[in-house]
Design an enzyme around this catalytic site. Sequence first.
Site, PDB file in Angstrom:
ATOM      1  N   HIS A   1       0.862  -1.193   0.020  1.00  0.00           N
ATOM      2  CA  HIS A   1       0.018  -0.045  -0.039  1.00  0.00           C
ATOM      3  C   HIS A   1       0.850   1.381   0.137  1.00  0.00           C
ATOM      4  CE1 HIS A   1      -3.979   1.814   1.462  1.00  0.00           C
ATOM      5  NE2 HIS A   1      -3.408   2.608   1.090  1.00  0.00           N
TER       6      HIS A   1
ATOM      7  N   ASP B   1      -8.709   3.365  -3.215  1.00  0.00           N
ATOM      8  CA  ASP B   1      -8.021   3.798  -2.191  1.00  0.00           C
ATOM      9  C   ASP B   1      -8.256   5.361  -2.189  1.00  0.00           C
ATOM     10  OD1 ASP B   1      -6.381   2.875   0.124  1.00  0.00           O
ATOM     11  OD2 ASP B   1      -5.104   4.646  -0.543  1.00  0.00           O
TER      12      ASP B   1
ATOM     13  N   HIS C   1     -10.521   0.298   0.613  1.00  0.00           N
ATOM     14  CA  HIS C   1     -10.411   1.122   1.523  1.00  0.00           C
ATOM     15  C   HIS C   1     -11.740   1.440   2.126  1.00  0.00           C
ATOM     16  CE1 HIS C   1      -9.298   5.599   2.625  1.00  0.00           C
ATOM     17  NE2 HIS C   1     -10.766   5.529   2.865  1.00  0.00           N
TER      18      HIS C   1
ATOM     19  N   ASP D   1       0.783   2.535   3.754  1.00  0.00           N
ATOM     20  CA  ASP D   1      -0.024   3.587   3.422  1.00  0.00           C
ATOM     21  C   ASP D   1       0.774   4.746   3.078  1.00  0.00           C
ATOM     22  OD1 ASP D   1      -1.926   4.984   2.340  1.00  0.00           O
ATOM     23  OD2 ASP D   1      -3.199   5.023   4.260  1.00  0.00           O
TER      24      ASP D   1
ATOM     25  N   PRO E   1      -4.577  14.368   4.332  1.00  0.00           N
ATOM     26  CA  PRO E   1      -4.406  13.129   5.336  1.00  0.00           C
ATOM     27  C   PRO E   1      -3.250  12.293   4.877  1.00  0.00           C
ATOM     28  CG  PRO E   1      -6.382  12.796   4.058  1.00  0.00           C
ATOM     29  CD  PRO E   1      -5.919  14.023   3.444  1.00  0.00           C
TER      30      PRO E   1
HETATM   31  O1  DOR Z   1      -4.153   9.118   4.874  1.00  0.00           O
HETATM   32  C1  DOR Z   1      -4.632   8.939   3.798  1.00  0.00           C
HETATM   33  N1  DOR Z   1      -3.871   9.262   2.650  1.00  0.00           N
HETATM   34  N2  DOR Z   1      -5.244   7.797   3.463  1.00  0.00           N
HETATM   35  C2  DOR Z   1      -5.709   7.490   2.359  1.00  0.00           C
HETATM   36  O2  DOR Z   1      -6.374   6.583   2.384  1.00  0.00           O
HETATM   37  C3  DOR Z   1      -5.166   8.334   1.172  1.00  0.00           C
HETATM   38  C4  DOR Z   1      -3.862   8.847   1.433  1.00  0.00           C
HETATM   39  C5  DOR Z   1      -3.335   9.742   0.369  1.00  0.00           C
HETATM   40  O3  DOR Z   1      -3.349   9.302  -0.659  1.00  0.00           O
HETATM   41  O4  DOR Z   1      -2.841  10.919   0.708  1.00  0.00           O
END
Ligand code: DOR
Length: 394
Positions: free
Chosen positions: A57, A148, A175, A279, A293
């Site tokens: 991921h 995602d 997701h 991630d 995020p």
């Molecule tokens: O915190 C996250 N950032 N969660 C996600 O599912 C996507 C990711 C992003 O692509 O920045």
Amino acid sequence: MDILIKNSRVIDWSQDFKGDVYVENGIIKEIGIDLQKDCAVVDGEGMALLPSFIDLHVHFRDPGLTYKEDLESGSKAAVKGGYTMVNLMANTKPVCSDMDTVNYVLDKVREIGLVDAHQCVSITRGFDGKDISHLEKLGPEVRMISEDGYDVMDSSVMLSAMNKAREKGITVMCHSENHDLSKVDMRLAEDTMTWRNIALGEYSGCAVHIAHVSTVDSMSYIVEAKGRGSRISCEVAPHHIALTSDVVYRVNPPLRERRDADYLIKCIRDGYVDAIATDHAPHTAEDKKNGSPGMVGIETAFQVCYTKLVCEGHIDLPRLSEIMSKRPAEIIGANKGQIKIGFDGDLVLVDLEKDTVITSGSFLSKGRNTPFEGFKVKGEVARTFKGGRQVYPL
Ligand code: DOR
């Protein structure tokens, strides 16, 4: 590429002994004690030799968002973290919904030559939530699809996508987030969609992989589904086991409570968690300030997990190797992740005794967004090999 790595502590999911590993033409050819070969020799005395890690991921933001990361900076960050294979998410610009974009990414990764990659295609075209007609045209290179960053809100669309994926032998990576509930309660948003995605997976018979599981309830639904023998796998992110919501850092799913992290660790120990996945989500300082995020994680995952899971006595190194290498390789379908004759010579030498302080200034990723800045951790990747060729340090 031929190489003999001698005198290290050889560890994978099934073994832990002091010895040598010989890689010939990129493939592990011999494992033993006191091997002698006429080739390049690396002295691994005092180090642990593991199969290199596989991250199911990551976001390398290429094409389109390369000011945050690109395939080259992402590859460099990966090998510094001990990884030689990554599963790239589809939330690029444009969203990866066709084979042209897949081929662009795979060709470029191959040209850079540091890691192997799998490129996920979006479940719905351009994340529009409706159209899945592009799935028909996917080539055999595509083994996983994912929405995602989002989820597929319409359950009948998700069910059709899972039916198509089952037909084509593709795994649906979920997701799990109900966007109708995200503003109400992020826990409810994750839990309801985890339950739905499991139910649709069982109904369709499709292989489902649940991404970044972060709550007690979501994890329990997975434990129950595994008990029923359903075709389900799951991953947990290092930050969801090492951090809790007292740390203020925006990531999706959010940092949870102590009881969530504790339960995830218990499920790692009890064998229910298949993979650690980072991630890895690079953002600029400006984008973070504006609320994006996510955090980078590929350069710190091993250290964080080794310190949290192994040094604290929850699991041993073979189990860590299983969730960082063997199971991720099986899920993505790679001939990697084990130190066994016939597997790819993708290996990592780690100094387990080294005390390190995480410093984002030393990252090779373009992203510096980490909540682990200043954390004291144990263990450092000393060298990474792909097919017997050293790819870190270069
Ligand atoms: O915190 C996250 N950032 N969660 C996600 O599912 C996507 C990711 C992003 O692509 O920045």
